[in-house]
Scaffold this active site. Structure first.
Site, PDB file in Angstrom:
ATOM      1  N   HIS A  16       0.805  -1.228   0.000  1.00 15.87           N
ATOM      2  CA  HIS A  16       0.000   0.000   0.000  1.00 15.87           C
ATOM      3  C   HIS A  16       0.836   1.274   0.000  1.00 15.87           C
ATOM      4  O   HIS A  16       0.570   2.206  -0.750  1.00 15.87           O
ATOM      5  CB  HIS A  16      -0.958  -0.009   1.196  1.00 15.87           C
ATOM      6  N   THR A  39      -9.277  -8.042  -0.116  1.00 13.78           N
ATOM      7  CA  THR A  39      -9.413  -7.651  -1.517  1.00 13.78           C
ATOM      8  C   THR A  39     -10.540  -6.620  -1.624  1.00 13.78           C
ATOM      9  O   THR A  39     -11.712  -6.951  -1.787  1.00 13.78           O
ATOM     10  CB  THR A  39      -9.717  -8.898  -2.377  1.00 13.78           C
TER      11      THR A  39
END
Lengths: 119, 119
Positions: free
Chosen positions: A9, A71
């Site tokens: 991320h 997800t």
């Protein structure tokens, strides 16, 4: 030669990436081909840049492993767009694995860690 | 009796939480005391609510396990504030473990997953 991108991320705090750097070392020592980290936001390189770097050192195919636990929108919407850019930039096939947190062995390790933390 | 809170980020997409629900089942089946999920944002319950629920069913001490890969602002700034609120709400001691992604066995499982994905 399959190049690997470990895709995470990113965060503002530089200390956040320490475990990803440790992971990169472990995967590099186990994979007989180039491996790079890439970040969705806030850290460099991004996914297309990492893929291009792998192609430059000889990768003929690239696999992106999402270091995400679930997800959500990042993998369902942002990742497909980045994979397209990575293919265009690197000029080789680029495929993506599923989110690491969906993997049974990763879940087992997380469960063990939770149970040990309760002691 | 030590109650466990599995503390995750949260996301807009409900499908994001699937692996966390699977993890909750595994940890519940291995821990002889109550276990709850809690989320930093976008999903319910939050950490103080989950801690209060554990105290109501008899937890005399609570351990929060951060299901985060790195230790950035969420764990360095947001979590300490939420732990204080959780202590006040639950009325029992509330401690936190380190980020799951900093754990060696979790990193090993992630590294194995990355290497298997390259095949």
């Amino acid at each position: 030669m399959t190049g690997l991108v470990l895709f995470a991320h990113g965060a503002r705090d530089a200390r956040w990436r320490e475990p990803f750097d440790r992971l990169l070392e472990r995967v590099r020592s186990g994979h007989g081909a180039p491996v790079e980290l890439a970040f969705l936001e806030l850290m460099d390189p991004d996914l297309p840049a990492a893929a291009a770097r792998l192609a430059r050192v000889g990768a003929t195919r690239i696999v992106v492993v999402p270091l995400f636990l679930g997800t959500g929108g990042h993998l369902r919407r942002d990742l497909p767009r980045l994979l397209e850019l990575a293919r265009a930039t690197a000029g080789v096939p680029v495929a993506a694995a599923g989110a690491a947190g969906e993997n049974d062995a990763v879940l087992d390790a997380l469960a063990s860690y939770c149970l040990r933390s309760a002691r």
